[in-house]
Design a protein around this motif. Structure first.
Motif, PDB file in Angstrom:
ATOM      1  N   GLY A  54       0.823  -1.224  -0.047  1.00  0.00           N
ATOM      2  CA  GLY A  54       0.070   0.032  -0.086  1.00  0.00           C
ATOM      3  C   GLY A  54       0.726   1.298   0.119  1.00  0.00           C
ATOM      4  O   GLY A  54       0.665   2.226  -0.624  1.00  0.00           O
ATOM      5  N   ALA A  57       2.325   1.690  -3.659  1.00  0.00           N
ATOM      6  CA  ALA A  57       1.246   2.145  -4.538  1.00  0.00           C
ATOM      7  C   ALA A  57       1.025   3.487  -4.315  1.00  0.00           C
ATOM      8  O   ALA A  57       0.749   4.322  -5.247  1.00  0.00           O
ATOM      9  N   TYR A  58       1.164   4.059  -3.057  1.00  0.00           N
ATOM     10  CA  TYR A  58       0.809   5.476  -2.667  1.00  0.00           C
ATOM     11  C   TYR A  58       2.082   6.365  -3.256  1.00  0.00           C
ATOM     12  O   TYR A  58       1.691   7.384  -3.733  1.00  0.00           O
ATOM     13  N   LEU A  61       3.247   4.161  -7.368  1.00  0.00           N
ATOM     14  CA  LEU A  61       2.367   3.803  -8.653  1.00  0.00           C
ATOM     15  C   LEU A  61       1.408   4.823  -8.732  1.00  0.00           C
ATOM     16  O   LEU A  61       1.148   5.347  -9.778  1.00  0.00           O
ATOM     17  N   SER A  62       0.851   5.467  -7.791  1.00  0.00           N
ATOM     18  CA  SER A  62      -0.273   6.438  -7.821  1.00  0.00           C
ATOM     19  C   SER A  62       0.409   7.726  -8.741  1.00  0.00           C
ATOM     20  O   SER A  62      -0.431   8.180  -9.514  1.00  0.00           O
ATOM     21  N   PRO A  63       1.489   8.254  -8.049  1.00  0.00           N
ATOM     22  CA  PRO A  63       2.050   9.418  -8.939  1.00  0.00           C
ATOM     23  C   PRO A  63       2.360   9.005 -10.228  1.00  0.00           C
ATOM     24  O   PRO A  63       2.468   9.885 -11.284  1.00  0.00           O
ATOM     25  N   THR A  64       2.729   7.839 -10.654  1.00  0.00           N
ATOM     26  CA  THR A  64       2.981   7.105 -12.148  1.00  0.00           C
ATOM     27  C   THR A  64       1.929   7.280 -12.766  1.00  0.00           C
ATOM     28  O   THR A  64       1.869   8.069 -13.949  1.00  0.00           O
ATOM     29  N   LEU A  65       0.699   6.966 -12.301  1.00  0.00           N
ATOM     30  CA  LEU A  65      -0.303   6.933 -13.364  1.00  0.00           C
ATOM     31  C   LEU A  65      -0.855   8.225 -13.205  1.00  0.00           C
ATOM     32  O   LEU A  65      -1.528   8.572 -14.217  1.00  0.00           O
ATOM     33  N   GLN A  66      -0.895   9.003 -12.229  1.00  0.00           N
ATOM     34  CA  GLN A  66      -1.292  10.521 -12.427  1.00  0.00           C
ATOM     35  C   GLN A  66      -0.486  11.072 -13.465  1.00  0.00           C
ATOM     36  O   GLN A  66      -0.893  12.178 -14.072  1.00  0.00           O
ATOM     37  N   SER A  67       0.769  10.880 -13.594  1.00  0.00           N
ATOM     38  CA  SER A  67       1.621  11.630 -14.487  1.00  0.00           C
ATOM     39  C   SER A  67       1.295  11.178 -15.933  1.00  0.00           C
ATOM     40  O   SER A  67       1.205  12.076 -16.866  1.00  0.00           O
ATOM     41  N   TRP A  69      -1.733  10.145 -16.728  1.00  0.00           N
ATOM     42  CA  TRP A  69      -2.997  10.856 -16.969  1.00  0.00           C
ATOM     43  C   TRP A  69      -2.770  12.492 -17.283  1.00  0.00           C
ATOM     44  O   TRP A  69      -3.590  13.000 -18.118  1.00  0.00           O
TER      45      TRP A  69
END
Length: 325
Positions: A54, A57-58, A61-67, A69
């Motif tokens: 977790g 991912a926070y 993974l989360s910043p990577t997916l935001q970038s 997007w």
């Protein structure tokens, strides 16, 4: 004659089945209790792993997916975003500043990767020989730059290469005053001078990895090479270098990615100047996001750099795996 009573023979015991001895390594019986015990162990293991996953991912993974997007939008970080699809990536491929920054990265690869690896191999070959006195002291001296912060390195480099710095004073003292120049303000010399800082800092890490690798090479290989009449040079290329392929893979991956992502050293010294003579992709990303207010374009640059770093790692692993077979 007194008749004797005949004793009836005892009834024979029921035949018993012979129990075969348990074989070593046989699989345990899959009774409901054993199955539940295995499930319980799996649940406990996941309870230990889930917090780390977790957090990863926070943070990653989360910043990577935001970038990814954000890279699909034209957005300044404040106002309403406009969906533009792959336009930011197409602009990345056609932007002349990107081409110049990538050419500078090619130069920095020589200073941040190739030179440190060559010098690290030479240093490791010298200090790992038991006949060299003071090898521990030399290891410490060579490794010190690796633990220095970027700010300290920038201060040292400014003291060395500024207009009134130590390098110019030394050139003047030995009669080479015609070579005196503002090294960090020169269109020709700024990038190589910054590259030397990368060589100085990365060399210690390379040497340490190679020294650790030489300790894992069996001594019998060196003995066999000496019996065959191999000298130090042939011994290095025939035994030491093939034995350091795993370390070479790690060092090459780290240094290439470091050359691709270099930012702090350039930003704290020249900010990509003079002009754009020391511009790098990471500095261009910063300018797009915080100077020009184009978060979408900056995200596209960041995603492209991440993909390039991943490809570099995969290619190096593939090549070194074949070499180590």
């Amino acid at each position: 004659m007194i008749p004797t009573e005949e004793v009836a023979p005892a009834p024979s015991a029921a035949p018993t089945k012979e129990v075969a001895p348990a074989r070593a390594g046989a699989a345990p019986s899959r009774r409901p209790g054993n199955r539940w015990r295995l499930v319980k162990r799996g649940i406990i293991a996941w309870l230990y792993i889930i917090p780390a996953l977790g957090f990863y991912a926070y943070v990653v993974l989360s910043p990577t997916l935001q970038s990814v997007w954000f890279s699909l939008f034209n957005w300044d970080g404040v106002s309403r975003a406009t969906f533009v699809g792959a336009t930011n990536y197409l602009s990345f491929l056609t932007d002349p500043d990107i081409g110049e920054a990538l050419s500078h990265t090619g130069v920095l690869v020589v200073f941040f990767s190739l030179l440190p690896i060559v010098l690290g191999l030479i240093s490791a070959a010298l200090v790992s020989r038991s006949s060299v006195r003071g090898s521990g002291f030399f290891r410490s001296v060579i490794f010190i730059p690796q633990v220095l912060t970027s700010v300290v390195i920038v201060v040292i480099w400014r003291q060395l290469f500024s207009t009134g710095g130590i390098i110019n004073d030394a050139l003047t003292a030995v009669g080479l005053g015609t070579w005196v120049q503002p090294w960090l303000g020169s269109f020709q010399w700024t990038l190589p001078v910054l590259g030397l800082a990368g060589t100085w800092t990365a060399m210690g890490m390379c040497m340490l990895m190679f020294v650790a690798g030489t300790g894992n090479i069996p001594g019998e290989l060196y003995d066999a090479a000496r019996v065959d009449g191999a000298g130090p040079v042939r011994e290095f290329f025939s035994v030491t270098l093939p034995g350091l392929i795993p370390q070479l893979a790690v060092v090459l991956t780290l240094t290439l990615i470091g050359a691709l992502r270099v930012f702090d050293l350039v930003w704290l010294t020249t900010k990509g100047g003079p002009g754009s003579s020391s511009l790098t992709p990471a500095v261009l990303l910063y300018n797009q996001a915080f100077v020009y207010g184009n978060v979408g374009a900056a995200s596209a640059i960041g995603v492209t750099l991440a993909v390039a770093s991943l490809l570099i790692s995969l290619i190096i692993v593939k090549i070194t795996d074949r070499k180590s077979l």
